[in-house]
Write an enzyme that holds these catalytic residues in place. Structure first.
Site, PDB file in Angstrom:
ATOM      1  N   GLU A  29       0.825  -1.212   0.000  1.00  0.00           N
ATOM      2  CA  GLU A  29       0.000   0.000   0.000  1.00  0.00           C
ATOM      3  C   GLU A  29       0.859   1.261   0.000  1.00  0.00           C
ATOM      4  O   GLU A  29       2.068   1.198   0.239  1.00  0.00           O
ATOM      5  CB  GLU A  29      -0.924   0.002   1.216  1.00  0.00           C
ATOM      6  CG  GLU A  29      -0.163   0.030   2.532  1.00  0.00           C
ATOM      7  CD  GLU A  29      -1.009   0.538   3.686  1.00  0.00           C
ATOM      8  OE1 GLU A  29      -1.281   1.752   3.695  1.00  0.00           O
ATOM      9  OE2 GLU A  29      -1.368  -0.259   4.562  1.00  0.00           O
ATOM     10  N   LYS A 164      -5.329  -2.900  14.020  1.00  0.00           N
ATOM     11  CA  LYS A 164      -4.673  -1.900  14.857  1.00  0.00           C
ATOM     12  C   LYS A 164      -5.327  -1.891  16.236  1.00  0.00           C
ATOM     13  O   LYS A 164      -6.543  -1.930  16.361  1.00  0.00           O
ATOM     14  CB  LYS A 164      -4.752  -0.528  14.194  1.00  0.00           C
ATOM     15  CG  LYS A 164      -4.006  -0.459  12.872  1.00  0.00           C
ATOM     16  CD  LYS A 164      -4.080   0.941  12.268  1.00  0.00           C
ATOM     17  CE  LYS A 164      -3.295   1.020  10.970  1.00  0.00           C
ATOM     18  NZ  LYS A 164      -3.989   0.374   9.839  1.00  0.00           N
TER      19      LYS A 164
END
Length: 307
Positions: A29, A164
């Site tokens: 990414e 996360k």
């Protein structure tokens, strides 16, 4: 006259040749370049991730949108361009793609958009840091990352260090289960929580080798089952942060974000930056190492799939 997606897509020569000849390719990414860390560390990290992919036998394909073109595989100069532009680059999810194409603007791809462009190019494996998920308080805010919906739809394996730890990990796993997304732990049954190796939550299955993971995903594709697969890879022990310390840092950052009214796609970059400040840079060091670790595993899986 309508065009197909190939009219908007630029696949780097090295990547196209690798795909055509059946060589392993790993998608990467670009949000980590523009929104993940400051310049020039962001560029250095992006190039280091590409080096690790090559070192483990695969071809890296960093994905971005540059001047309205969908780029699968970008040059060092383009990585530097995104790194210098930083937060001025639009953080791009699925909904933003047609707008950026029409306006010929730049976009840094999130997990969701990287998956979309990887699938367009025919890349099956993508390495990132951590995925987005169900945010804390989502039962009232409905703040759920588009990453989860993309995992339910797009046939790309995502290798990450878990969700996360700023998120609601339990609800994130529940959402993925509802959408039928297999969640594997690499050499663990516990969901890693980005900065730490433990979370208190279990993944669906444990897989102990890249070969085993490749076999599971190959079976999924052969059966034409919709959507992707999530491989969670714990941060190396030597770079893991203390669970209690990082939990306190996250809570402090979340409280600051709430006071400032920060919402939506600005939340994650803000929280990660605040956590970096609170931990005096330790979280950033961990972030870099877990991305490198994921790139290595994704490359090894890609090589097994090609065999």
């Amino acid at each position: 006259m309508m065009k197909n997606f190939n009219s908007y897509l630029d696949i780097a020569e090295e990547v196209a040749e690798a795909l055509a000849s059946g060589k392993p390719v790993v998608a990467l990414e670009s949000t980590i370049i523009s929104h993940g860390m400051p310049y020039p560390q962001n560029v250095e990290t992006a190039l280091e991730v590409e080096r690790v992919v090559r070192e483990n036998g695969a071809v890296p394909a960093t994905i971005a949108i540059i001047k309205g073109r969908l780029k699968v595989g970008i040059s060092k100069e383009e990585i530097d361009y995104l790194g210098k532009k930083g937060l001025a680059v639009i953080k791009t999810s699925r909904r933003d793609v047609p707008v950026l194409i029409a306006k010929q603007e730049d976009g840094a791809t999130t997990v969701a958009t990287t998956m979309i462009l990887a699938a367009m190019a025919g890349i099956k494996i993508f390495a990132t840091g951590g995925i987005g998920g169900v945010h804390r308080g989502a039962e009232t805010t409905m703040d759920i990352s588009a990453d989860l919906e993309e995992l339910a739809m797009t046939p790309v394996m995502v290798v990450c260090a878990g969700a996360k730890s700023i998120l609601d990990l339990g609800l994130t796993l529940e959402y993925l289960e509802t959408k039928g997304v297999p969640v594997l732990g690499y050499q663990t049954k516990e969901l890693p929580a980005f900065y730490t190796r433990e979370s208190g939550f279990e993944v669906d299955y444990r897989a102990d080798t890249p070969k085993e993971i490749a076999a599971i995903f190959t079976a999924k594709m052969d059966l034409k089952l919709k959507g992707g697969m999530l491989v969670t890879n714990p941060i190396p022990v030597e770079y893991a942060m203390d669970h209690e310390t990082i939990s306190k840092s996250i809570q402090e950052a979340v409280e600051r974000a709430e006071k400032l009214g920060i919402k939506g796609k600005e939340t994650t970059p803000y929280l990660l930056n605040e956590i970096q400040i609170i931990t005096k840079g330790e979280s950033l060091k961990s972030n870099i190492q877990l991305v490198l670790n994921n790139a290595a595993l994704a490359s090894q899986i890609a090589c097994e799939m090609c065999r």
